[in-house]
Enzyme design. Sequence first.
Site, PDB file in Angstrom:
ATOM      1  N   LYS B 116      -5.539 -29.510   0.147  1.00 55.31           N
ATOM      2  CA  LYS B 116      -5.009 -30.838  -0.052  1.00 55.31           C
ATOM      3  C   LYS B 116      -5.925 -31.775  -1.052  1.00 55.31           C
ATOM      4  CE  LYS B 116      -2.618 -30.882   4.442  1.00 55.31           C
ATOM      5  NZ  LYS B 116      -2.160 -31.328   5.724  1.00 55.31           N
ATOM      6  N   LYS B 158      -8.364 -35.573   7.946  1.00 59.03           N
ATOM      7  CA  LYS B 158      -7.392 -34.466   7.746  1.00 59.03           C
ATOM      8  C   LYS B 158      -8.206 -33.266   7.296  1.00 59.03           C
ATOM      9  CE  LYS B 158      -2.932 -36.655   6.630  1.00 59.03           C
ATOM     10  NZ  LYS B 158      -2.062 -36.714   5.438  1.00 59.03           N
ATOM     11  N   GLY B 164       0.182 -28.440   9.867  1.00 57.15           N
ATOM     12  CA  GLY B 164       0.446 -28.275  11.304  1.00 57.15           C
ATOM     13  C   GLY B 164      -0.260 -29.141  12.371  1.00 57.15           C
ATOM     14  N   GLU B 200      -7.961 -40.673   4.933  1.00 56.01           N
ATOM     15  CA  GLU B 200      -6.952 -41.393   4.229  1.00 56.01           C
ATOM     16  C   GLU B 200      -6.545 -42.718   5.083  1.00 56.01           C
ATOM     17  OE1 GLU B 200      -4.027 -37.946   2.638  1.00 56.01           O
ATOM     18  OE2 GLU B 200      -3.040 -39.377   4.104  1.00 56.01           O
ATOM     19  N   LYS B 201      -6.097 -43.704   4.497  1.00 57.17           N
ATOM     20  CA  LYS B 201      -5.448 -44.710   5.324  1.00 57.17           C
ATOM     21  C   LYS B 201      -4.372 -44.343   6.234  1.00 57.17           C
ATOM     22  CE  LYS B 201      -4.133 -49.715   5.006  1.00 57.17           C
ATOM     23  NZ  LYS B 201      -5.001 -50.045   5.863  1.00 57.17           N
ATOM     24  N   HIS B 208       8.520 -39.639   6.544  1.00 60.38           N
ATOM     25  CA  HIS B 208       8.268 -38.428   5.564  1.00 60.38           C
ATOM     26  C   HIS B 208       9.095 -38.046   5.081  1.00 60.38           C
ATOM     27  CE1 HIS B 208       6.310 -34.226   5.424  1.00 60.38           C
ATOM     28  NE2 HIS B 208       7.369 -34.032   4.771  1.00 60.38           N
ATOM     29  N   GLU B 290       0.964 -33.770  -0.043  1.00 63.91           N
ATOM     30  CA  GLU B 290       0.644 -32.505  -0.524  1.00 63.91           C
ATOM     31  C   GLU B 290       1.894 -31.714  -1.120  1.00 63.91           C
ATOM     32  OE1 GLU B 290       0.198 -29.605   2.643  1.00 63.91           O
ATOM     33  OE2 GLU B 290       0.843 -31.318   4.141  1.00 63.91           O
ATOM     34  N   ARG B 294       5.936 -22.983  -1.473  1.00 65.31           N
ATOM     35  CA  ARG B 294       6.847 -22.100  -0.931  1.00 65.31           C
ATOM     36  C   ARG B 294       8.240 -22.602  -0.775  1.00 65.31           C
ATOM     37  NH1 ARG B 294       6.712 -24.686   3.856  1.00 65.31           N
ATOM     38  NH2 ARG B 294       4.735 -25.236   4.609  1.00 65.31           N
ATOM     39  N   VAL B 297      11.124 -24.300   5.386  1.00 66.09           N
ATOM     40  CA  VAL B 297      11.983 -24.008   6.487  1.00 66.09           C
ATOM     41  C   VAL B 297      13.305 -24.655   6.307  1.00 66.09           C
ATOM     42  CG1 VAL B 297      12.422 -24.269   8.947  1.00 66.09           C
ATOM     43  CG2 VAL B 297      10.047 -23.814   8.002  1.00 66.09           C
TER      44      VAL B 297
END
Lengths: 130, 485
Positions: B116, B158, B164, B200-201, B208, B290, B294, B297
Amino acid sequence: MEPDIVEIRPGVYSVLLNGQSFVIHESLSSEWIAVNSMEWLRVLADPRARSKSGGSAGSAAREVKAAMPGKVVRVLAQAGEAVEAGQGLLILEAMKMQNELKSPRAGVVAAVRVEEGSTVTSGQVLVTLE
Amino acid sequence: MFGKVLVANRGEIAVRVLRALRERRIRSVAVYSDADRKSLAVQLADEAAYLGPSPSSESYLRIDKLIAAARLHGADAIHPGYGFLSENADFAAACAEAGIVFIGPTAAAIRSLGSKTAARQLALRVGAPVVPGTAAAVTDLGEAKRIASQIGYPVMIKAAAGGGGKGMRVVDREANLAAALRDASSEAERSFTSAEVYLEKALIRPRHIEIQLFGDHHGNLIHLGERECSLQRRHQKVIEESPSPLSAIDPTLRHRMGEAAIEIARAAGYTNAGTAEFLVDAEHNFYFLEMNTRLQVEHPVTELVTQLDLVHLQLDVASGAVLPHRQEDIRWSGSAIECRLYAEDPANNFFPSPGVIERLELPSGPGVRLDSGVYEGWTVPLDYDPLLAKLAVWAPDRLTAIARMERALRETVILGIRNNVHFFRQLIADPAFVAGELHTTFLNTFNYSDPAPPVGDALVAALAAYRPKAAEALPVARRSAWRNS
């Protein structure tokens, strides 16, 4: 009025009761049914509920059982150890999630019946308290 | 195009990829562990390869076994699905070394975007907006304190290698910073073998929203619009939709975010499918989080609104073809929503519920798509994540899509294991959800409650009387003797 029941196919029934018609799905273990596609679990077959309802009645309070199938990743209390109510006894993992099993009451650990790495089934006795 | 492809995954995504392979008349190889011997994927594939014991560390995460299986079966490419080794640069490199095509980005692109902090630095370099914070890993407390007071509390810690929700902590004042740093860092080390964390703030109630990207090996990069994935629990997505309800309010958002995502991907030399994740604040400012290197889902919702098949496109691009669509060809139509059906107990803190699916009734009909990895009689193993199936619907507009989802959930019956079908029935009826007022902390305050049985007692008694054998097994029918799950 007598209910009228017709088996639609194995485990699926049409029930006519007091003028109302319902479709019921039943699971093989008879522990679950769905009424008009709303699912219900038989509470007495639920080990969680069983230990809750039997919490004050003798043997249930002595046994800490697995609520779900899983794997023991950590044992937090040893035989002979005094524990508080709510203190963690062991950590169970299933499907990448860890869950701490807590002591239902204050007491002394009589035996830990599993070890780290054991696979356990739902309802299995994991720890007994004196 | 490839002659034979090995699918290095399990569950519904293995089935999803196998279906695409058959549609392209490519031979398929499924892989399986002990727990998955009877899996749907094994039954659907042309060939199957045994990997080993059930724990993923001895099966689906074993690069050596997967490469050996691909060689044994003569596969010329490997599709990694999502999770497991899908974002593992060493796996991509091992495939290349073995002369097998890895259906995904190059090992180099995975490396430059996989961490990240590296992705963040790349985004800063191309001028894409990122959440204010540190550009590199934070190593000492003094530095962390200085940065945190600069960007202002609350701050988020983070894990650099993470995902996850692991190695993640929100800190609301300086007094709590030291302990949170220590916890996050040790959790990161346990989960990802790297203790690196950054600051991060913390945004308040952000959305999202992510952008689906596609690149080929000829320098073409396009975006396929956004997916709103704000409804999350423990940083795992629960419902996804496309378009975002915010797109209706701010029609320029998709274009602006798409352009930013393409710039970042271009700087990394990105090919194949990828997703740029953003947080969006109340003023519609978006911040790059980020890149997921891939297939996601939740890709079906993008497929439903664009009428494109992302796995077909992955196969095209990986085999060296030019992307068959230019940016100006991409059209979005209608509204798609996806519910992730999990084997978990909503009444017991969503604890996973593996076991035998004793009865399974699945929805179908207009506008319904089901990506499932299970069947009646299947034992859901306790070794893997609890996703059973993805139920997605499409309709011309969002409200019709919600009604259609409600209808599809009503057709769904899963007996034998606890599951979240009831939870979804309640969630999609929530007025704030219907209004599209979504944010990443939405589910923290959403209260699920088990509905009361309708007429259970009389019905159970009737059924017990009908089946004398069942009568013994059933409890004295009381209203309280039944609970839903």
